[in-house]
Design an enzyme around this catalytic site. Sequence first.
Site, PDB file in Angstrom:
ATOM      1  N   ARG A  12     -23.713  -0.736  44.503  1.00 42.59           N
ATOM      2  CA  ARG A  12     -22.449  -0.263  43.962  1.00 42.59           C
ATOM      3  C   ARG A  12     -22.491  -0.314  42.443  1.00 42.59           C
ATOM      4  O   ARG A  12     -23.299  -1.029  41.851  1.00 42.59           O
ATOM      5  CB  ARG A  12     -21.273  -1.061  44.520  1.00 42.59           C
ATOM      6  CG  ARG A  12     -21.257  -2.525  44.143  1.00 42.59           C
ATOM      7  CD  ARG A  12     -20.233  -3.303  44.953  1.00 42.59           C
ATOM      8  NE  ARG A  12     -18.870  -2.835  44.763  1.00 42.59           N
ATOM      9  CZ  ARG A  12     -18.101  -2.346  45.744  1.00 42.59           C
ATOM     10  NH1 ARG A  12     -18.539  -2.254  46.966  1.00 42.59           N
ATOM     11  NH2 ARG A  12     -16.876  -1.968  45.503  1.00 42.59           N
ATOM     12  N   GLU A  28     -10.763   4.751  51.683  1.00 43.04           N
ATOM     13  CA  GLU A  28      -9.584   4.247  52.370  1.00 43.04           C
ATOM     14  C   GLU A  28      -8.394   4.524  51.448  1.00 43.04           C
ATOM     15  O   GLU A  28      -8.425   4.115  50.285  1.00 43.04           O
ATOM     16  CB  GLU A  28      -9.739   2.736  52.610  1.00 43.04           C
ATOM     17  CG  GLU A  28      -8.664   2.167  53.492  1.00 43.04           C
ATOM     18  CD  GLU A  28      -8.815   0.662  53.719  1.00 43.04           C
ATOM     19  OE1 GLU A  28      -9.876   0.106  53.392  1.00 43.04           O
ATOM     20  OE2 GLU A  28      -7.845   0.078  54.223  1.00 43.04           O
ATOM     21  N   LYS A  80     -10.057  -2.079  44.196  1.00 42.47           N
ATOM     22  CA  LYS A  80      -8.683  -1.577  44.289  1.00 42.47           C
ATOM     23  C   LYS A  80      -7.699  -2.734  44.349  1.00 42.47           C
ATOM     24  O   LYS A  80      -6.601  -2.650  43.814  1.00 42.47           O
ATOM     25  CB  LYS A  80      -8.555  -0.687  45.525  1.00 42.47           C
ATOM     26  CG  LYS A  80      -9.095   0.710  45.292  1.00 42.47           C
ATOM     27  CD  LYS A  80      -8.965   1.563  46.524  1.00 42.47           C
ATOM     28  CE  LYS A  80     -10.152   1.365  47.440  1.00 42.47           C
ATOM     29  NZ  LYS A  80     -10.167   2.243  48.606  1.00 42.47           N
TER      30      LYS A  80
HETATM   31  P1  ATP Z   1     -12.674  -1.315  46.679  1.00 43.03           P
HETATM   32  O1  ATP Z   1     -13.495  -2.533  46.883  1.00 43.03           O
HETATM   33  O2  ATP Z   1     -12.439  -0.954  45.276  1.00 43.03           O
HETATM   34  O3  ATP Z   1     -11.427  -1.297  47.517  1.00 43.03           O
HETATM   35  P2  ATP Z   1     -13.914   0.120  48.695  1.00 43.03           P
HETATM   36  O4  ATP Z   1     -15.377   0.086  48.866  1.00 43.03           O
HETATM   37  O5  ATP Z   1     -13.077  -0.675  49.613  1.00 43.03           O
HETATM   38  O6  ATP Z   1     -13.588  -0.159  47.218  1.00 43.03           O
HETATM   39  P3  ATP Z   1     -13.386   2.613  49.855  1.00 43.03           P
HETATM   40  O7  ATP Z   1     -12.177   3.428  49.713  1.00 43.03           O
HETATM   41  O8  ATP Z   1     -13.614   1.947  51.150  1.00 43.03           O
HETATM   42  O9  ATP Z   1     -13.367   1.583  48.707  1.00 43.03           O
HETATM   43  O10 ATP Z   1     -14.676   3.384  49.414  1.00 43.03           O
HETATM   44  C1  ATP Z   1     -14.944   4.749  49.508  1.00 43.03           C
HETATM   45  C2  ATP Z   1     -16.390   4.959  49.160  1.00 43.03           C
HETATM   46  O11 ATP Z   1     -16.628   4.613  47.805  1.00 43.03           O
HETATM   47  C3  ATP Z   1     -17.283   4.074  49.995  1.00 43.03           C
HETATM   48  O12 ATP Z   1     -18.363   4.846  50.478  1.00 43.03           O
HETATM   49  C4  ATP Z   1     -17.735   3.015  49.049  1.00 43.03           C
HETATM   50  O13 ATP Z   1     -18.999   2.553  49.386  1.00 43.03           O
HETATM   51  C5  ATP Z   1     -17.714   3.747  47.704  1.00 43.03           C
HETATM   52  N1  ATP Z   1     -17.518   2.799  46.599  1.00 43.03           N
HETATM   53  C6  ATP Z   1     -16.480   1.965  46.409  1.00 43.03           C
HETATM   54  N2  ATP Z   1     -16.668   1.212  45.300  1.00 43.03           N
HETATM   55  C7  ATP Z   1     -17.849   1.595  44.774  1.00 43.03           C
HETATM   56  C8  ATP Z   1     -18.621   1.194  43.629  1.00 43.03           C
HETATM   57  N3  ATP Z   1     -18.194   0.240  42.789  1.00 43.03           N
HETATM   58  N4  ATP Z   1     -19.793   1.816  43.395  1.00 43.03           N
HETATM   59  C9  ATP Z   1     -20.221   2.788  44.223  1.00 43.03           C
HETATM   60  N5  ATP Z   1     -19.564   3.206  45.307  1.00 43.03           N
HETATM   61  C10 ATP Z   1     -18.392   2.625  45.600  1.00 43.03           C
HETATM   62 MG    MG Z   2     -12.250  -1.068  51.207  1.00 42.74          MG
END
Ligand code: ATP
Ligand code: MG
Length: 557
Positions: free
Chosen positions: A258, A34, A268
């Site tokens: 994760r 995102e 983020k």
């Molecule tokens: P955040 O919680 O930091 O905002 P998010 O999961 O909302 O992270 P996205 O932009 O939605 O971030 O994620 C893009 C991809 O990265 C998704 O497939 C998500 O599962 C993966 N991802 C995000 N954080 C992690 C993590 N700590 N370890 C492994 N994969 C991750």
């Molecule tokens: Mg997210």
Amino acid sequence: MNLPEPSNFIEEIVVKDIKNQKYTKQVHTRFPPEPNGYLHLGHAKSICLNFGLADKYGGITNLRFDDTNPTTEDTEYVNSIMEDVKWLGYEWENLYYASDHFPKLYEYAVILIKKGLAYVDDSTAEQIAEQKGTPTSPGKESPYRNRSVEENLDLFERMKNGEFPEGSKVLRAKIDMASPNMHMRDPLMYRIKFEEHHRTGKQWCIYPMYDFAHGLCDALEGITHSICTLEFEVHRPLYDWFIENTGAFPSQQIEFARLNLSYTVMSKRKLLQLVNEKFVEGWDDPRLPTLSGVRRRGYPAAALRNFAHTIGVAKRDNLIDISLLEHCVREELNKTSNRYMAVFDPIKVTITNYPDNQTENLIVENNPEDPNAGHRQVSFSKNLFIEKEDFMENPPKKYFRLFPGGMVRLKHAYIIQCNQVIKNEKGEVQELLCTYIPESKSGNDTSGLKVKGTLHWVNENDCIPATIHLYDRLFTDPQPDAHDGKDFKEFINPNSLVVLKNVKVEPAVQYLKTLDTFQFLRHGYFCIDKNSSQKNIIINRTVALKDSWSKIQNQEA
Ligand code: ATP
Ligand code: MG
């Protein structure tokens, strides 16, 4: 077909699917960020996993911006994400935005309405929340649940046309208000939002919800293996439900744990707080776990790929010790970094028996680990600097550095002996008068002397000043965001940045470029900061030499 051995449970699924010819096409993965912030090390794990899987099994990977929420997204983030993925060494096959799929998603919604599997609900957000029930008690059906297909089609179209105010109507999937899985209790598919979208502008005033959009975007792109983090496991039945009932391409969702790293935070939202509240300089502050931060700090992309590979994929959440990451960084830098000398806290050394105007050019190997790294010249004269902490006036036993009467080797050069200590009126050591042993030159030592200590040094006549940023962990606690009732920012390390302003480096360093990485002997690995210039050299310490990970491993072994 000769398939590479699977090395984790996801690869096992992929291999099984290839063998069973589950799909008529090649393996196809995607990385779906995102664009609401900068990527961090957790994303790096996901990127390496998705692209790595496709590389290993002859497939392809899409980059897809999940831009279904117009409120939080920004093109600045889109650009940084593309830069980060490329920097990690990967190339996407197709670039999509979820918003590219808005028209098709709308059609899928219409299909579901026509099948009697979706309805327009006029309930308020509070009423819908109330209808949900609890995990232990079933929900209540909405009074609008049994609207006719015709009415739903009409209302949904009018929602799209902007006839209804925000919050007045939503589109919901008609599944099961008594399902033990709360996500299956008539989840929302669309909401009304009169907000400008960074790509589609004012074209849409209804926006799809994540669960509806995500799986169907996967399907529209022909994604075979949609890898996501564990918290989506409970969403999987819904993912499958949307695909089955629309007849879309049968993408499958696979969950993995994760990445959680000690001594940092990786969401983020939290990183945004650190940036906005000025705990750090910006998204690329070298103390942050963002990819732009670790890049500026000097972490090589290869080290991150190796780290991702080393930690592998797990089915259960765990905490990875940040010293493992540092270990991977060191291993990579050890292979690739030229060695230089720098004195962080100089004290003057005068070699009293060395000719006054003489300069000797010592030819030294750039990197003893890499025979192809070449050689350079390091100049030696009678006026040198060594590290203040490499001298002690009253040393304890077994002190191998310099002390009055003691001998050490100057790296690449000669053995010297300290004969006299000159102090200022405050009694502080100002200068060391030493003599050198002419027969002890490195590489051609006929002196027969054995000394235990080897010190780095620079030549006063040609060394140049530099500023060095030493970074420590940003938090003092291994899990800053795991304390109930305490904000993670309470654990910020007040000494996470130490600036050294009186550093002297050998002249070759001034020709290095931003992001070039190198070792300063005995100090660690470094890189040139983006704000550095030839007049004002700024150097970041990437990682110190001491490897606490290997130590942990040895203790366990
Ligand atoms: P955040 O919680 O930091 O905002 P998010 O999961 O909302 O992270 P996205 O932009 O939605 O971030 O994620 C893009 C991809 O990265 C998704 O497939 C998500 O599962 C993966 N991802 C995000 N954080 C992690 C993590 N700590 N370890 C492994 N994969 C991750
Ligand atoms: Mg997210």
